[in-house]
Design a protein around this motif. Structure first.
Motif, mmCIF file in Angstrom:
data_model
loop_
_atom_site.group_PDB
_atom_site.id
_atom_site.type_symbol
_atom_site.label_atom_id
_atom_site.label_comp_id
_atom_site.label_asym_id
_atom_site.label_seq_id
_atom_site.Cartn_x
_atom_site.Cartn_y
_atom_site.Cartn_z
ATOM 1 N N VAL A 1 0.688 -1.076 0.260
ATOM 2 C CA VAL A 1 -0.297 -0.040 0.146
ATOM 3 C C VAL A 1 0.727 1.127 -0.144
ATOM 4 O O VAL A 1 1.185 1.444 1.127
ATOM 5 C CB VAL A 1 -1.216 -0.005 1.330
ATOM 6 C CG1 VAL A 1 -2.200 1.047 1.226
ATOM 7 C CG2 VAL A 1 -2.410 -1.109 1.034
ATOM 8 N N ASN B 1 -6.973 -2.251 -0.112
ATOM 9 C CA ASN B 1 -7.613 -2.387 -0.951
ATOM 10 C C ASN B 1 -7.300 -1.848 -2.128
ATOM 11 O O ASN B 1 -6.689 -2.317 -3.277
ATOM 12 C CB ASN B 1 -9.335 -2.131 -1.318
ATOM 13 C CG ASN B 1 -9.882 -2.760 -0.606
ATOM 14 O OD1 ASN B 1 -10.113 -3.912 -0.201
ATOM 15 N ND2 ASN B 1 -11.465 -1.781 0.237
ATOM 16 N N LYS B 2 -6.136 -0.528 -2.049
ATOM 17 C CA LYS B 2 -5.260 -0.165 -3.133
ATOM 18 C C LYS B 2 -4.385 -1.576 -3.618
ATOM 19 O O LYS B 2 -3.685 -1.328 -4.753
ATOM 20 C CB LYS B 2 -4.893 0.711 -2.745
ATOM 21 C CG LYS B 2 -5.713 1.842 -2.871
ATOM 22 C CD LYS B 2 -5.035 3.273 -2.334
ATOM 23 C CE LYS B 2 -5.715 4.392 -2.867
ATOM 24 N NZ LYS B 2 -5.084 6.236 -2.313
ATOM 25 N N ARG C 1 -4.146 -3.645 -6.714
ATOM 26 C CA ARG C 1 -3.802 -3.191 -8.063
ATOM 27 C C ARG C 1 -2.570 -3.764 -8.537
ATOM 28 O O ARG C 1 -1.742 -3.632 -9.713
ATOM 29 C CB ARG C 1 -4.078 -1.709 -8.110
ATOM 30 C CG ARG C 1 -5.525 -1.583 -8.275
ATOM 31 C CD ARG C 1 -5.458 0.077 -8.201
ATOM 32 N NE ARG C 1 -6.704 0.964 -7.099
ATOM 33 C CZ ARG C 1 -6.546 2.409 -6.620
ATOM 34 N NH1 ARG C 1 -5.878 2.663 -7.098
ATOM 35 N NH2 ARG C 1 -8.299 2.606 -6.420
#
Length: 452
Positions: A355, A432-433, A436
């Motif tokens: 993150v 959540n990032k 990616r």
């Protein structure tokens, strides 16, 4: 942190048997039990490596290759039976490196135990070609002093990889593992010609002998183990750095010359650290999380009697520049739950959750389960997620719990000593990032630079 607790948990809050407690942001999406000859109680699940759509799980009896292209429905691709604890794994290209740290009759996958006092016994690194994951080929063995408890991949130039081999516990009755043993073995591997792999250097990391440790008879849990080599090394190749968890010492190394690692600084914690076990950098390489494997992983240390500062993580900031860099202690972190006295529990293997702008890692705690820690404020680390099962047994006679837990391409993967593969989806605004971020390969002890 709110928990989902099954109704039949015991009165003291400890779940029973296969029952699960967890934070609400941890979603258990899959489990695959250990398979075939790797399923016995003494066939412990160990370390992980990842390549593309595959996860490679070490086991004291060999390794398992999983297809994780659909993380909620992973599949076993191949089970390779090749005894030799710990069977930690690393990957470079189409090669897999397997650590053997038990004295064997020979270097084959059909070997049997043989006393280390006999010169003909073998321990070291095995190399497999995994270009065909359904049919891995064993191509080379390299014997190393005192075997290979763990191994760390350091990429080299022009198609070369270096394998840093950590081992310890010498004995003057062992022909290939005599005292003093203050070194590591470095294996040079031409990736296109792995049969030419060989030990290229054996640098002595502790010319002064390292931490002498506490005298025999020091009451547990107050003893510090003497340094005789390293337990685990975590390289950060993009920063030319390596963190050493070396029994009685925590060390920061310069590895700009991969065959000549050089000590920058070291620290000790004889009050609270018994056994410096493993290490994790934050992404900017301004911090290191060291773990203390108090009790060797087989003791119940996550209880009120042992307390919050032993068998824990220790977080250090790296301050200064160049050769003037120092490690400054900031805080301890231990899971904020007491386990049953029948549960072996202590800080163990983990990795970063990538993150940007945050320092977050997921980590195994044996039967303490899985913990996700935010150490962005190194003086005030906090748990933000967790997952745990009930005790494996009514006593400590069988080692159990999660050995290694790493984050890879959006999911958390745990290698359970007894329960096999667990896949967890963490759904949280703080992490959540990370979903990616994608890698083609991950060896947790060869940290990638996620953002720079």
């Amino acid at each position: 942190m709110s928990a989902v607790l099954v109704p039949s948990a015991s009165a003291d809050g400890v779940p029973g048997g296969d029952e699960i407690v967890k934070s609400r942001n941890m979603h258990h999406v899959a489990n695959i039990p250990k398979q075939g000859p790797l399923a016995a109680a003494n066939a412990y699940g160990s370390d992980w490596a990842f390549k593309g759509r595959y996860a490679f799980g070490g086991n004291y009896e060999g390794f398992t290759i999983y297809d994780i292209s659909r993380p909620k429905r992973p599949k076993v691709v191949t089970v390779v039976h090749c005894p030799g604890s710990q069977n930690d794994v690393s990957i470079a290209g189409n090669l897999l490196f397997l650590s053997t740290d038990s004295s064997r009759s020979d270097d084959s996958c059909r070997s049997v135990p043989k006393p280390a006092t006999e010169k003909s016994s073998w321990e070291g690194i095995k190399i497999f070609d995994i270009s065909d994951v359904r049919n891995p080929r064993y191509v080379k063995a390299v014997e190393t002093k005192c075997g290979s408890h763990t191994n760390t991949l350091v990429p080299g130039k022009r198609g070369t990889a270096y394998i840093y081999v950590s081992s310890y516990s010498p004995n003057d009755t062992y022909p290939d593992c005599k005292t003093p043993h203050d070194l590591i073995s470095i294996v040079k591997v031409p990736l296109k010609d792995p049969r030419a792999a060989h030990v290229v250097a054996e640098p002595v990391l502790f010319p002064d002998g390292g931490n002498p440790g506490d005298p025999p008879g020091t009451p547990w849990p107050n003893e510090t183990r003497a340094t005789s080599g390293c337990h685990d090394l975590t390289a950060y190749p993009d920063k030319d750095l390596m963190a050493g968890a070396c029994m009685g010492d925590g060390v920061l190394f310069d590895i700009s010359d991969p065959v000549k690692p050089r000590t920058i600084t070291s620290v000790r914690d004889d009050e609270n650290f018994a056994f410096w076990h493993s290490a994790t950098f934050n992404n900017s390489a301004t911090k290191i999380v060291f773990t203390d494997e108090l009790g060797g992983g087989s003791a119940a240390t996550c209880n009120a009697e042992v307390g919050p500062e032993k068998g824990a993580n220790a977080i250090y900031d790296i301050v200064g520049k160049g050769d003037a860099r120092k490690l400054e202690f900031r805080s301890y972190y231990k899971i904020p739950r007491h386990n049953a006295d029948s549960e072996n529990c202590v800080a163990h293997n983990g990795s970063l959750i990538p993150v940007k702008g945050k320092d977050i890692m997921v980590q195994s705690w044996y039967q303490g389960g899985i913990s996700v820690m935010d150490f962005t404020d190194s003086r005030n680390p906090k748990e933000i997620a967790w997952f745990d099962r009930g005790p494996w047994a009514d006593d400590l006679s069988t080692l159990a719990g999660t050995w290694s837990t790493y984050y890879y391409n959006g999911y958390i993967y745990s290698n359970g000593i007894q329960r096999g593969l667990d896949v967890i989806d963490i759904r949280d605004h703080r992490t959540n990032k990370a979903k990616r971020v994608r890698l083609d390969e991950l060896n947790a002890q060869s940290q990638p630079n996620y953002f720079d």
